[in-house]
Scaffold this active site. Structure first.
Site, PDB file in Angstrom:
ATOM      1  N   PHE A   1       0.846  -1.195   0.000  1.00  0.00           N
ATOM      2  CA  PHE A   1       0.000   0.000   0.000  1.00  0.00           C
ATOM      3  C   PHE A   1       0.880   1.241   0.000  1.00  0.00           C
ATOM      4  O   PHE A   1       1.788   1.377   0.829  1.00  0.00           O
ATOM      5  CB  PHE A   1      -0.900   0.014   1.239  1.00  0.00           C
ATOM      6  CG  PHE A   1      -1.767   1.244   1.337  1.00  0.00           C
ATOM      7  CD1 PHE A   1      -2.865   1.396   0.517  1.00  0.00           C
ATOM      8  CD2 PHE A   1      -1.470   2.248   2.251  1.00  0.00           C
ATOM      9  CE1 PHE A   1      -3.660   2.539   0.591  1.00  0.00           C
ATOM     10  CE2 PHE A   1      -2.255   3.388   2.343  1.00  0.00           C
ATOM     11  CZ  PHE A   1      -3.354   3.532   1.507  1.00  0.00           C
ATOM     12  N   GLY A   2       0.632   2.144  -0.940  1.00  0.00           N
ATOM     13  CA  GLY A   2       1.363   3.405  -1.013  1.00  0.00           C
ATOM     14  C   GLY A   2       0.451   4.559  -0.626  1.00  0.00           C
ATOM     15  O   GLY A   2      -0.716   4.607  -1.052  1.00  0.00           O
ATOM     16  N   TYR A   3       0.971   5.491   0.173  1.00  0.00           N
ATOM     17  CA  TYR A   3       0.178   6.659   0.587  1.00  0.00           C
ATOM     18  C   TYR A   3       0.894   7.981   0.262  1.00  0.00           C
ATOM     19  O   TYR A   3       0.316   9.051   0.402  1.00  0.00           O
ATOM     20  CB  TYR A   3      -0.127   6.590   2.095  1.00  0.00           C
ATOM     21  CG  TYR A   3       1.116   6.561   2.954  1.00  0.00           C
ATOM     22  CD1 TYR A   3       1.710   7.748   3.390  1.00  0.00           C
ATOM     23  CD2 TYR A   3       1.727   5.355   3.295  1.00  0.00           C
ATOM     24  CE1 TYR A   3       2.876   7.727   4.144  1.00  0.00           C
ATOM     25  CE2 TYR A   3       2.873   5.325   4.053  1.00  0.00           C
ATOM     26  CZ  TYR A   3       3.453   6.504   4.477  1.00  0.00           C
ATOM     27  OH  TYR A   3       4.605   6.478   5.211  1.00  0.00           O
ATOM     28  N   GLY A   4       2.172   7.887  -0.144  1.00  0.00           N
ATOM     29  CA  GLY A   4       2.944   9.090  -0.453  1.00  0.00           C
ATOM     30  C   GLY A   4       3.415   9.025  -1.891  1.00  0.00           C
ATOM     31  O   GLY A   4       2.605   8.877  -2.821  1.00  0.00           O
ATOM     32  N   SER A   5       4.723   9.049  -2.077  1.00  0.00           N
ATOM     33  CA  SER A   5       5.229   8.995  -3.453  1.00  0.00           C
ATOM     34  C   SER A   5       4.870   7.671  -4.132  1.00  0.00           C
ATOM     35  O   SER A   5       4.781   7.607  -5.354  1.00  0.00           O
ATOM     36  CB  SER A   5       6.745   9.205  -3.480  1.00  0.00           C
ATOM     37  OG  SER A   5       7.402   8.178  -2.785  1.00  0.00           O
TER      38      SER A   5
ATOM     39  N   GLU B   1      13.125   3.480   1.004  1.00  0.00           N
ATOM     40  CA  GLU B   1      12.481   4.001   2.224  1.00  0.00           C
ATOM     41  C   GLU B   1      13.398   3.838   3.446  1.00  0.00           C
ATOM     42  O   GLU B   1      12.913   3.740   4.569  1.00  0.00           O
ATOM     43  CB  GLU B   1      11.156   3.246   2.461  1.00  0.00           C
ATOM     44  CG  GLU B   1      10.200   3.230   1.289  1.00  0.00           C
ATOM     45  CD  GLU B   1       9.583   4.601   0.972  1.00  0.00           C
ATOM     46  OE1 GLU B   1       9.533   5.441   1.870  1.00  0.00           O
ATOM     47  OE2 GLU B   1       9.201   4.823  -0.193  1.00  0.00           O
TER      48      GLU B   1
HETATM   49  C1  SIN Z   1       4.623   5.715   0.594  1.00  0.00           C
HETATM   50  O1  SIN Z   1       4.544   6.401  -0.419  1.00  0.00           O
HETATM   51  O2  SIN Z   1       3.793   4.820   0.810  1.00  0.00           O
HETATM   52  C2  SIN Z   1       5.743   5.880   1.582  1.00  0.00           C
HETATM   53  C3  SIN Z   1       6.210   7.267   1.779  1.00  0.00           C
HETATM   54  C4  SIN Z   1       6.859   7.861   0.563  1.00  0.00           C
HETATM   55  O3  SIN Z   1       7.777   7.256  -0.003  1.00  0.00           O
HETATM   56  O4  SIN Z   1       6.463   8.953   0.150  1.00  0.00           O
END
Ligand code: SIN
Length: 181
Positions: free
Chosen positions: A12-16, A91
């Site tokens: 699951f991604g929430y940012g980039s 990360e």
């Molecule tokens: C994510 O995107 O899920 C992790 C945080 C990021 O790399 O921005």
């Protein structure tokens, strides 16, 4: 009624990771996780800033009753180990993998178990709460090896809008950056 659980390797991604996954996946589906809120409370010295001038990137903080919308990616068994090695590297600045339930959108009722990268409050780059104006001022000028910090904020804001997710914190930081020009 029990929600049907999809099997497979889910990230699951929430940012980039929402708008720039840069890894091989076989399926992607928008979805939400529960009990977390997205915050720009992580200093970035390796992607969107430098050790001298750290930027601000996202982490998740525990928040009862909150929903965090993002993107679920299903990864083939054959490449999952390599994908995790690459993501652990990407990360590496304080993030750890956490397993959580991913709730796919809306009409499907399906869920999956997904891995998510969270930078917890004891990692050395965690900033804790900062005013939105301060975060935006930092993000407006920081840049690092992965590019401008403002791109990190604005691309995510656009992606969340595209998928129909509201996030007041992201929207507020993006608004201040945009208004600064
Ligand atoms: C994510 O995107 O899920 C992790 C945080 C990021 O790399 O921005």
């Amino acid at each position: 009624m029990l929600e049907p659980v999809r099997d497979g390797n889910w990230i699951f991604g929430y940012g980039s990771l929402v708008w720039r996954p840069a890894f091989r996946y076989v399926e992607r589906r928008p979805g939400q996780i529960r009990g977390y809120a997205r915050r720009f409370w992580q200093a970035s010295t390796d992607h969107r800033g430098t050790p001298e001038a750290p930027g601000r990137v996202l982490t998740l903080v525990e928040a009862e009753g909150e929903l965090c919308g993002g993107m679920g990616y299903r990864v083939d068994d054959a490449v999952m180990a390599d994908v995790l090695t690459d993501l652990d590297h990407r990360e590496k600045n304080g993030y750890q993998r956490v397993s959580t339930s991913l709730y796919f959108d809306r009409e499907s009722r399906e869920t999956a178990v997904a891995l998510v990268y969270i930078a917890g409050p004891t990692n050395p780059h965690y900033t804790g709460p900062e005013p939105v104006e301060d975060i935006a001022a930092i993000a407006a000028r920081a840049r690092g090896p992965s590019g401008e910090n403002r791109e990190y904020v604005l691309e995510l804001a656009r992606a969340l809008e595209r998928y129909g997710y509201r996030d007041e914190h992201v929207e507020a930081v993006a608004r201040v950056i945009t208004n600064r020009g």
